[in-house]
Design an enzyme around this catalytic site. Structure first.
Site, PDB file in Angstrom:
ATOM      1  N   ARG A  57      23.954-143.928 -23.392  1.00 30.60           N
ATOM      2  CA  ARG A  57      24.956-143.015 -23.954  1.00 30.60           C
ATOM      3  C   ARG A  57      25.167-143.324 -25.439  1.00 30.60           C
ATOM      4  O   ARG A  57      25.477-142.451 -26.229  1.00 30.60           O
ATOM      5  CB  ARG A  57      26.285-143.092 -23.183  1.00 30.60           C
ATOM      6  CG  ARG A  57      27.369-142.230 -23.808  1.00 30.60           C
ATOM      7  CD  ARG A  57      28.458-141.797 -22.839  1.00 30.60           C
ATOM      8  NE  ARG A  57      28.976-142.865 -22.034  1.00 30.60           N
ATOM      9  CZ  ARG A  57      29.767-143.863 -22.503  1.00 30.60           C
ATOM     10  NH1 ARG A  57      30.116-143.905 -23.760  1.00 30.60           N
ATOM     11  NH2 ARG A  57      30.191-144.807 -21.689  1.00 30.60           N
ATOM     12  N   TYR A 110      29.200-117.663 -33.609  1.00 24.12           N
ATOM     13  CA  TYR A 110      28.768-117.578 -32.214  1.00 24.12           C
ATOM     14  C   TYR A 110      30.004-117.603 -31.290  1.00 24.12           C
ATOM     15  O   TYR A 110      30.969-118.323 -31.564  1.00 24.12           O
ATOM     16  CB  TYR A 110      27.811-118.734 -31.910  1.00 24.12           C
ATOM     17  CG  TYR A 110      27.583-118.938 -30.443  1.00 24.12           C
ATOM     18  CD1 TYR A 110      27.026-117.925 -29.674  1.00 24.12           C
ATOM     19  CD2 TYR A 110      27.953-120.124 -29.815  1.00 24.12           C
ATOM     20  CE1 TYR A 110      26.849-118.091 -28.306  1.00 24.12           C
ATOM     21  CE2 TYR A 110      27.774-120.299 -28.446  1.00 24.12           C
ATOM     22  CZ  TYR A 110      27.223-119.271 -27.701  1.00 24.12           C
ATOM     23  OH  TYR A 110      27.053-119.432 -26.356  1.00 24.12           O
ATOM     24  N   ASP A 182      26.380-123.940 -39.921  1.00 17.08           N
ATOM     25  CA  ASP A 182      25.561-123.759 -38.735  1.00 17.08           C
ATOM     26  C   ASP A 182      24.282-123.060 -39.178  1.00 17.08           C
ATOM     27  O   ASP A 182      24.295-121.888 -39.572  1.00 17.08           O
ATOM     28  CB  ASP A 182      26.326-122.927 -37.690  1.00 17.08           C
ATOM     29  CG  ASP A 182      25.556-122.803 -36.377  1.00 17.08           C
ATOM     30  OD1 ASP A 182      24.305-122.821 -36.412  1.00 17.08           O
ATOM     31  OD2 ASP A 182      26.192-122.645 -35.320  1.00 17.08           O
ATOM     32  N   LYS A 207      17.435-123.533 -29.884  1.00 15.76           N
ATOM     33  CA  LYS A 207      16.818-122.340 -30.443  1.00 15.76           C
ATOM     34  C   LYS A 207      15.497-122.694 -31.153  1.00 15.76           C
ATOM     35  O   LYS A 207      14.609-123.235 -30.537  1.00 15.76           O
ATOM     36  CB  LYS A 207      17.825-121.636 -31.344  1.00 15.76           C
ATOM     37  CG  LYS A 207      19.222-121.493 -30.706  1.00 15.76           C
ATOM     38  CD  LYS A 207      19.206-120.519 -29.547  1.00 15.76           C
ATOM     39  CE  LYS A 207      20.417-120.549 -28.619  1.00 15.76           C
ATOM     40  NZ  LYS A 207      21.707-120.907 -29.093  1.00 15.76           N
TER      41      LYS A 207
HETATM   42  N1  LCS Z   1      25.494-121.872 -32.911  1.00 19.31           N
HETATM   43  C1  LCS Z   1      24.870-120.691 -32.846  1.00 19.31           C
HETATM   44  C2  LCS Z   1      24.638-119.916 -34.101  1.00 19.31           C
HETATM   45  C3  LCS Z   1      24.447-120.172 -31.627  1.00 19.31           C
HETATM   46  O1  LCS Z   1      23.833-118.989 -31.607  1.00 19.31           O
HETATM   47  C4  LCS Z   1      24.688-120.925 -30.445  1.00 19.31           C
HETATM   48  C5  LCS Z   1      24.280-120.427 -29.102  1.00 19.31           C
HETATM   49  C6  LCS Z   1      25.351-122.152 -30.558  1.00 19.31           C
HETATM   50  C7  LCS Z   1      25.723-122.600 -31.800  1.00 19.31           C
HETATM   51  C8  LCS Z   1      25.632-123.013 -29.345  1.00 19.31           C
HETATM   52  O2  LCS Z   1      24.464-123.661 -28.968  1.00 19.31           O
HETATM   53  P1  LCS Z   1      24.118-124.116 -27.449  1.00 19.31           P
HETATM   54  O3  LCS Z   1      25.263-124.947 -26.981  1.00 19.31           O
HETATM   55  O4  LCS Z   1      23.980-122.875 -26.649  1.00 19.31           O
HETATM   56  O5  LCS Z   1      22.869-124.902 -27.613  1.00 19.31           O
HETATM   57  N2  LCS Z   1      23.904-119.074 -29.095  1.00 19.31           N
HETATM   58  C9  LCS Z   1      23.628-118.347 -28.058  1.00 19.31           C
HETATM   59  C10 LCS Z   1      23.391-116.943 -28.131  1.00 19.31           C
HETATM   60  O6  LCS Z   1      23.443-116.254 -29.151  1.00 19.31           O
HETATM   61  N3  LCS Z   1      23.118-116.485 -26.921  1.00 19.31           N
HETATM   62  O7  LCS Z   1      23.149-117.483 -25.980  1.00 19.31           O
HETATM   63  C11 LCS Z   1      23.503-118.739 -26.640  1.00 19.31           C
END
Ligand code: LCS
Length: 402
Positions: A57, A110, A182, A207
């Site tokens: 962890r 997001y 971000d 992503k």
């Molecule tokens: N920041 C952005 C710009 C994102 O698009 C997402 C997730 C996150 C943070 C969060 O990341 P995660 O915890 O999912 O790895 N975006 C998503 C979307 O547009 N559709 O499904 C997830």
């Protein structure tokens, strides 16, 4: 690694032949704990008097390797890899802010981040102002003595609005405020927030960085002191958003081809954006690479002429008597190749209709105000042949008339 170019760094950074076996690929250290020859050694490792690992962890060799690669990727001093993008964002907030602090954020972020900003942070006594960060005067006017951080997504999800990172960072520096960006939509080699003056970069590694649609992970990159604070106050204790070594391994593997994938994603997105702009059913295409994007000049400089693989576009009202909302749903339901799915940055093209799929819980006036209209569609343009993508959309547009 500093002397090498991006394509070289992303392959080699963080990855040396394994110490015990000389394996080229970094092994997956899938272990919770590590053993010691003596209690003295355990104490020395635990309190940093000698290098080593105690418990996964807190630290793990496979995770360390991806953290080093992420530093090289964004040009940061330190990085923390997390179990999700939200894990990175939550850990950033609790690691850098405390009760009584004020945060300024872009008004379009997001959905998960939006929830954290509107709900979780105020519950913890952190004041949040959300505004259009394209308007620098509005940002200046919102700064208060207790403002500690400006948080922006650029380009925004799903409307592809930009914030001038360099200008925002200058304003923030004058007031001793940290800037966090971000960079999920436009990872290097597209956009380098730290080089533009930001203090911290956040990624949903889920992503483009992993890039294969098989991992949920996140990261924060910045200076050593800030990252230590995020780790200590957020990742390893309060949030416990430590990633699995297996996901670290998959990301090490996926990230090696990031520059190649990004170029192809961007080339396909540019061509699909131009194709969509010519369709009579389409009212508007949001893509920073198009001359019609209101911030195209900023995009040229800030995004290194590459502009991301994500497009959103708005359908007109009244196509074959349909409302834009119904047309959006019908268009997607008629696609044969593109996957109706959230997430983005995968080799596969993913398409979603925010009004019916992800934002139907947001009050209509609120989503309209930030450009998430009934007929808005978001496409994460994949790596398929561009003609197959165009043909799939073409036949779905034709089906709207039936
Ligand atoms: N920041 C952005 C710009 C994102 O698009 C997402 C997730 C996150 C943070 C969060 O990341 P995660 O915890 O999912 O790895 N975006 C998503 C979307 O547009 N559709 O499904 C997830």
């Amino acid at each position: 690694m500093d002397k090498y170019r991006f394509e070289t760094k992303i392959i080699h950074a963080g990855q040396k032949p394994d110490k015990t076996s000389k394996a080229l690929a970094t092994p997956i250290y899938q272990t919770s704990t590590f053993c010691f020859d003596s209690v003295e050694e355990a104490g020395d490792v635990n309190f940093g008097r000698q290098p080593g690992y105690m418990y996964s962890r807190a630290a793990n060799p496979t995770v360390d390797a991806i953290q080093e690669k992420l530093c090289a990727l964004e040009g940061g001093e330190a990085a923390v890899f997390t179990s999700s993008g939200m894990g990175a964002i939550g850990s950033l907030m609790v690691g850098m802010l405390e009760s009584g602090d004020h945060l300024i954020s872009g008004d379009t972020v997001y959905g998960g981040t939006d929830y954290v900003l509107r709900t979780n942070l105020p519950r913890m006594g952190i004041e949040v102002t959300m505004l259009d960060t394209r308007d620098l005067e509005a940002v200046k006017a919102a700064i208060k003595p207790n403002t500690k951080m400006i948080y922006v997504e650029s380009p925004t999800n799903p409307t592809l609005k930009l914030t001038d990172i360099s200008a925002i960072s200058k304003i923030a520096k004058e007031h001793g405020i940290k800037v966090a960006v971000d960079n999920t939509f436009s990872p290097p080699p597209i956009q380098y927030p730290l080089a533009l003056g930001a203090d911290l970069v956040v990624h949903s590694v889920t992503k483009y960085i992993n890039g294969h649609g098989d991992v949920i992970a996140g990261a924060v990159i910045g200076n050593a002191e800030d990252i230590q604070s995020i780790k200590a106050h957020g990742v390893t204790k309060l949030c416990g958003t430590t990633p699995s070594p297996f996901n670290a391994y998959l990301t090490l593997r996926g990230a090696k081809t990031l520059p190649l994938r990004i170029r192809q994603h961007c080339e396909n997105a540019m061509e699909l954006a131009r194709f969509l702009e010519k369709r009579e059913e389409v009212k508007l295409v949001n893509y920073p690479g198009l001359e019609s994007h209101p911030q195209h000049e900023l995009a040229k400089v800030q995004m290194n002429g590459m502009y991301s693989g994500i497009i959103s576009f708005e359908l007109k009202e009244g196509i074959n008597g349909l409302s834009a909302f119904e047309a959006g749903k019908k268009l997607l339901n008629n696609l044969k190749l593109m996957a109706i799915a959230v997430s983005l940055g995968d080799p596969d093209t993913l398409i979603e209709h925010p009004a019916s799929m992800t934002h139907d819980n947001v009050p209509v006036e609120e989503r309209m105000k930030i450009g998430i209209t009934d007929g808005l569609i978001r496409v994460s343009v994949g790596l398929e042949h561009i003609d197959d993508l165009k043909e799939d959309l073409e036949q779905a547009f034709e089906a709207l008339q039936k």
